[in-house]
Design a protein around this motif. Structure first.
Motif, mmCIF file in Angstrom:
data_model
loop_
_atom_site.group_PDB
_atom_site.id
_atom_site.type_symbol
_atom_site.label_atom_id
_atom_site.label_comp_id
_atom_site.label_asym_id
_atom_site.label_seq_id
_atom_site.Cartn_x
_atom_site.Cartn_y
_atom_site.Cartn_z
ATOM 1 N N UNK A 1 -8.156 -7.133 -106.443
ATOM 2 C CA UNK A 1 -8.470 -8.330 -105.665
ATOM 3 C C UNK A 1 -7.900 -8.259 -104.253
ATOM 4 N N UNK A 2 -6.635 -7.917 -104.126
ATOM 5 C CA UNK A 2 -6.009 -7.919 -102.803
ATOM 6 C C UNK A 2 -6.643 -6.883 -101.888
ATOM 7 N N UNK A 3 -6.886 -5.692 -102.418
ATOM 8 C CA UNK A 3 -7.499 -4.633 -101.621
ATOM 9 C C UNK A 3 -8.906 -5.024 -101.196
ATOM 10 N N UNK A 4 -9.665 -5.601 -102.129
ATOM 11 C CA UNK A 4 -11.029 -6.014 -101.815
ATOM 12 C C UNK A 4 -11.033 -7.142 -100.781
ATOM 13 N N UNK A 5 -10.137 -8.084 -100.912
ATOM 14 C CA UNK A 5 -10.059 -9.199 -99.964
ATOM 15 C C UNK A 5 -9.741 -8.705 -98.559
ATOM 16 N N UNK A 6 -8.780 -7.779 -98.479
ATOM 17 C CA UNK A 6 -8.426 -7.215 -97.171
ATOM 18 C C UNK A 6 -9.616 -6.480 -96.553
ATOM 19 N N UNK A 7 -10.353 -5.746 -97.396
ATOM 20 C CA UNK A 7 -11.510 -4.999 -96.899
ATOM 21 C C UNK A 7 -12.593 -5.951 -96.386
ATOM 22 N N UNK A 8 -12.826 -7.049 -97.094
ATOM 23 C CA UNK A 8 -13.838 -8.018 -96.669
ATOM 24 C C UNK A 8 -13.464 -8.660 -95.335
ATOM 25 N N UNK A 9 -12.193 -8.972 -95.169
ATOM 26 C CA UNK A 9 -11.759 -9.547 -93.903
ATOM 27 C C UNK A 9 -11.949 -8.547 -92.755
ATOM 28 N N UNK B 1 -14.218 -6.439 -92.599
ATOM 29 C CA UNK B 1 -15.660 -6.311 -92.378
ATOM 30 C C UNK B 1 -16.270 -7.606 -91.825
ATOM 31 N N UNK B 2 -15.428 -8.425 -91.204
ATOM 32 C CA UNK B 2 -15.868 -9.630 -90.477
ATOM 33 C C UNK B 2 -16.298 -10.782 -91.368
ATOM 34 N N UNK C 1 -20.250 -14.807 -94.746
ATOM 35 C CA UNK C 1 -20.614 -14.018 -93.569
ATOM 36 C C UNK C 1 -21.568 -14.828 -92.704
ATOM 37 N N UNK C 2 -21.520 -14.566 -91.401
ATOM 38 C CA UNK C 2 -22.363 -15.311 -90.468
ATOM 39 C C UNK C 2 -23.840 -15.015 -90.683
ATOM 40 N N UNK D 1 -27.324 -9.799 -92.697
ATOM 41 C CA UNK D 1 -27.164 -8.390 -92.338
ATOM 42 C C UNK D 1 -25.695 -7.965 -92.431
ATOM 43 N N UNK D 2 -24.783 -8.825 -91.960
ATOM 44 C CA UNK D 2 -23.356 -8.500 -92.048
ATOM 45 C C UNK D 2 -22.896 -8.428 -93.497
ATOM 46 N N UNK D 3 -23.392 -9.345 -94.311
ATOM 47 C CA UNK D 3 -23.027 -9.340 -95.727
ATOM 48 C C UNK D 3 -23.553 -8.090 -96.415
ATOM 49 N N UNK D 4 -24.789 -7.695 -96.118
ATOM 50 C CA UNK D 4 -25.356 -6.503 -96.736
ATOM 51 C C UNK D 4 -24.638 -5.243 -96.269
ATOM 52 N N UNK D 5 -24.265 -5.202 -94.991
ATOM 53 C CA UNK D 5 -23.490 -4.067 -94.486
ATOM 54 C C UNK D 5 -22.173 -3.946 -95.246
#
Length: 296
Positions: A13-21, A23-24, A65-66, A69-73
Motif C-alpha cells: 500500500x505505501x509503495x503504491x500510494x507513493x508511486x501514484x502521487x 504520477x500526478x 486524476x485530472x 489519459x493521466x490515469x491510464x498512463x
C-alpha cells in the motif's frame, strides 16, 4: 476528474500510494477492500485500548486524476513494475462533478439535545421548537454535539438551568467551546474555557463570538479559584491525572461534571476522585457515561 481503483496486499500500500502521487494523482486514499462484507475488519478499538490490528488484510487504493489519459498512463507505468504483480486494477471511471462544500454540509444536520435545545450549523435554520440554540460548524476542535459525551454534558447543563445563572463556570479541555457556550445560553456569565491546544482556544473564541456570548478562553493557567460548575469532557486517563486539580476548582456546593468515560472505567474514576469527591453515574449513552459529584 477520473478515479482509479486498485486492489493490493497491505505490504504494497505505501509503495503504491507513493508511486501514484509521483504520477500526478490529485489525491490518494486507502480503504478496506472487504468493507461492508462479513470479512470487514476494524482497525481502531475503544479509547485507551490497543488497536485490534495495524492494517487491513486487503486494501483498496483510490487515486483521483485530472484526466483519463493521466490515469491510464499511471496504470500502464505501474503495471510494468515488479511490486505491482500482486495488485489488480479494479476500475477506472469518470467522477461526477459535485458541489463538495454542499455535500460536506449535508452530513451535518441540526442536533437535538432536548426538545427545545439544539445545536445548529450555520447553513441550517433552527427548528421552530428551538428556544436555546448553539450555532456551531465542524472545525479544528472536538465538540460538535454529535458525540454521546458532548450530548450528555449538554443535557446535564439544560437539566440544571436554574443553577447556571449567575454561576461561575469552568470548561476544562474546552475543544470547540460548546459546553462553555451551552452554559452561557442558560445564563452563566462568568465563564473560563481552557485547553492545552492553542487551536482549541482560538476555536472557542470564534464560536463564542458567533453565538454572541461572553467568556474567557485560554490555556489551562487561565483557570483560577473555584467555580460552581466544573466541566471536563476529555478521556478517562487524563481525567485520572487531573483529579486533584479539577476537584480543587469546585466551590462549596458546586458541581463536577466529567465525560469521556466508558462504562468499564467507572470504578477506576471513582477510586481516583474518592479522596476529594464522590462520583456517581448521572447519564449513559452508547457505552459512554457521564459522572458527576457535588461538594458539601
Amino acid at each position: 476528474m477520473h478515479e482509479l481503483s486498485l486492489a493490493c496486499p497491505q505490504e504494497q500500500v505505501e509503495l503504491l500510494s507513493d508511486a501514484l502521487e509521483a504520477l500526478d494523482a490529485l489525491s490518494v486514499s486507502v480503504e478496506d477492500a472487504d468493507a461492508h462484507t462479513d470479512a470487514e475488519q476494524a482497525l481502531f478499538g475503544e479509547p485507551g485500548m490497543p488497536a485490534p490490528r495495524n492494517a487491513w488484510q486487503r486494501s483498496r487504493v483510490l487515486a483521483l486524476f485530472a484526466t483519463q489519459a493521466l490515469a491510464q498512463d499511471a496504470v500502464d507505468l505501474l503495471s510494468a513494475q515488479d511490486f505491482f504483480s500482486h495488485c489488480d486494477v479494479v476500475g477506472l471511471a469518470p467522477l461526477a462533478e459535485q458541489d463538495w462544500v454542499r455535500l460536506t454540509q449535508s452530513q451535518f444536520a441540526p442536533v437535538s439535545i432536548t426538545p427545545d435545545f439544539w445545536i445548529v450549523p450555520t447553513w441550517h435554520e433552527p427548528p421552530a421548537e428551538a428556544r436555546y440554540v448553539i450555532r456551531l460548524d465542524p472545525g479544528l476542535a472536538f465538540g460538535t454535539g454529535t458525540h454521546p459525551t458532548t450530548r450528555m454534558c449538554l443535557r446535564w447543563i439544560a437539566a440544571h438551568a436554574s443553577e447556571m445563572a449567575p454561576a461561575r463556570v469552568l470548561d476544562y479541555g474546552c475543544g470547540s467551546g460548546i459546553l462553555a457556550i451551552g452554559t452561557a445560553k442558560f445564563g452563566a456569565r462568568d465563564i473560563d474555557a481552557v485547553d492545552i491546544d492553542p487551536a482549541a482556544v482560538e476555536s472557542t473564541r470564534y464560536n463564542a463570538d458567533a453565538n454572541s456570548v461572553q467568556l474567557r478562553s485560554g490555556l489551562p493557567d487561565g483557570a483560577t479559584g473555584t467555580y460552581q460548575v466544573v466541566l471536563a469532557n476529555i478521556l478517562a486517563t487524563p481525567l485520572r491525572v487531573l483529579a486533584p486539580l479539577l476537584c480543587a476548582h469546585v466551590a462549596d456546593g458546586g458541581h463536577l461534571v466529567l465525560a469521556g468515560i466508558l462504562d468499564r472505567q467507572v470504578a477506576e474514576l471513582q477510586e481516583a476522585y474518592a479522596p476529594w469527591l464522590t462520583l456517581s453515574v448521572a447519564d449513559s449513552e452508547d457505552g459512554w457515561v457521564l459522572m458527576t459529584a457535588q461538594r458539601g
